[in-house]
Design an enzyme around this catalytic site. Structure first.
Site, PDB file in Angstrom:
ATOM      1  N   HIS A 186      58.542  55.619  38.263  1.00 21.17           N
ATOM      2  CA  HIS A 186      57.075  55.574  38.240  1.00 21.17           C
ATOM      3  C   HIS A 186      56.574  55.169  36.856  1.00 21.17           C
ATOM      4  O   HIS A 186      55.669  54.334  36.715  1.00 21.17           O
ATOM      5  CB  HIS A 186      56.489  56.932  38.624  1.00 21.17           C
ATOM      6  CG  HIS A 186      56.661  57.302  40.059  1.00 21.17           C
ATOM      7  ND1 HIS A 186      56.409  56.427  41.088  1.00 21.17           N
ATOM      8  CD2 HIS A 186      57.056  58.462  40.649  1.00 21.17           C
ATOM      9  CE1 HIS A 186      56.640  57.021  42.244  1.00 21.17           C
ATOM     10  NE2 HIS A 186      57.043  58.260  42.009  1.00 21.17           N
ATOM     11  N   THR A 203      60.559  59.836  38.863  1.00 20.27           N
ATOM     12  CA  THR A 203      59.520  59.845  37.831  1.00 20.27           C
ATOM     13  C   THR A 203      59.781  58.761  36.789  1.00 20.27           C
ATOM     14  O   THR A 203      58.849  58.107  36.305  1.00 20.27           O
ATOM     15  CB  THR A 203      59.451  61.228  37.163  1.00 20.27           C
ATOM     16  OG1 THR A 203      59.097  62.198  38.139  1.00 20.27           O
ATOM     17  CG2 THR A 203      58.420  61.246  36.040  1.00 20.27           C
TER      18      THR A 203
END
Length: 336
Positions: free
Chosen positions: A42, A39
């Site tokens: 990302h 994450t």
């Protein structure tokens, strides 16, 4: 304090960052270990789905540290306590919070995502999100209680029996956590599908009966309609399609890997119908953090063999830029 601050897409610098005192229900931690999650990558790269992140911000939602100071209303934590942090903060008032599904909260916040996190010397978090660590749980294990808690939430959705065949698609860090939980459940046959050959030995040591590469000719045919339970950990359209094909009649398919919001996978509605498949999703870690710590304290799940890289905070701007080239299985930032 010093922190790795994300200024914008692919823009991170280690700099002085304003320290914040804890509010009345908060504590301030001196961060000892912080994990680098997919994450975080990302968000760093500005991938779809990260629009709620508002730079400048300090990332890092997998963290453990030492309580440095506490707010006036905090009674159960004291300076010097070793704690692990569940980063997810629920509003408590929306429909989902009021109906026992707080992780689907309409106003979900998270340490290291919507507010400053663990990629700094200090981090202020709600006291309610802190869990004391037993002495036998290391700093790395304490930080990894967060991803383990997420895995545990997905694992609890499955109905496992001793005579089943479980297929795990994706043998990275998350697949390795699932593998250990499935092995501890006493399942008869566990296969892991993983393309990276350098991971195969560890996967066998963690409990896989067989490890196959999807790159091998005929791999998909070999797996077709063989597994009672399929756990998809890669988050790719092709791995989702393989998961559905690999499930046998009456099978369970858990889609755990985080795919891009724009990704699309095709499926055969007739196959889902005729096999009577049960397809499930799994999102974050509602109320599993304490149990995750217990699994680590009892050595049911091992973390240390899964950590491939250890970094310092000063290295983060370069590391975050090159992360995809470094064959990192799991990286952590350690300041002790």
């Amino acid at each position: 304090m010093k922190a790795a601050v994300l200024r914008g897409t692919k823009m991170m610098e280690v700099t002085e960052w304003a320290e914040r005192l804890p509010g009345k229900d908060e504590v301030r931690l001196r961060v000892v270990c912080c994990g680098i999650c997919g994450t975080d990558q990302h968000i760093y790269h500005g991938h779809p789905g990260s629009a709620e992140v508002k730079p400048p911000i300090v990332l890092g939602h997998e963290l453990a540290g030492i309580v440095d100071s506490v707010g006036e209303a905090v009674a159960d934590l004291h300076p010097g306590d070793r704690v692990s942090v569940d980063p997810n903060i629920y509003c408590g008032a929306c429909e989902y919070c009021r109906n026992g599904r707080a992780h689907l909260c309409d106003r979900l916040q998270a340490v290291g995502v919507t507010r400053d996190g663990g990629m700094g010397e200090y981090c202020v978090v709600p006291a309610a999100n802190c869990y004391k660590l037993p002495e036998q749980v290391s700093w790395v294990e304490g930080a990894m209680a967060e991803p383990l808690g997420c895995v545990l939430h997905g694992f609890k959705k499955l109905e496992l029996r001793a005579n089943q065949h479980v297929l795990i698609i994706g043998g990275g860090f998350i697949g390795q956590l699932f593998l250990q939980l499935v092995a501890a459940a006493g399942v008869a046959h566990i296969t892991v599908c993983e393309p990276a050959a350098h991971k195969h030995r560890l996967l066998r040591e963690l409990g896989a009966e067989a490890v196959v590469s999807p790159l091998e000719a005929g791999a998909a045919d070999e797996l077709r309609s063989k597994a009672d339970v399929v756990i998809e950990c890669a988050g790719r359209p092709e791995s989702v399609e393989l998961a559905l094909e690999a499930a046998r009649k009456g099978g369970q398919v858990l889609l755990f890997g985080v795919a891009s919001p724009e990704a699309r996978a095709s499926l055969s509605p007739f196959e889902v119908f005729s096999k009577e498949l049960r397809i499930m999703g799994s999102f974050i870690n509602p109320y599993t953090h304490e149990e995750a710590i217990a699994l680590l304290a009892q050595h049911i799940v091992s973390i240390e063999p899964l950590i491939s890289h250890r970094f310092r905070m000063d290295e983060l701007p370069d590391i975050m830029a090159r992360y995809g080239e470094m064959t990192v299985s799991k990286g952590v930032i350690m300041e002790e």
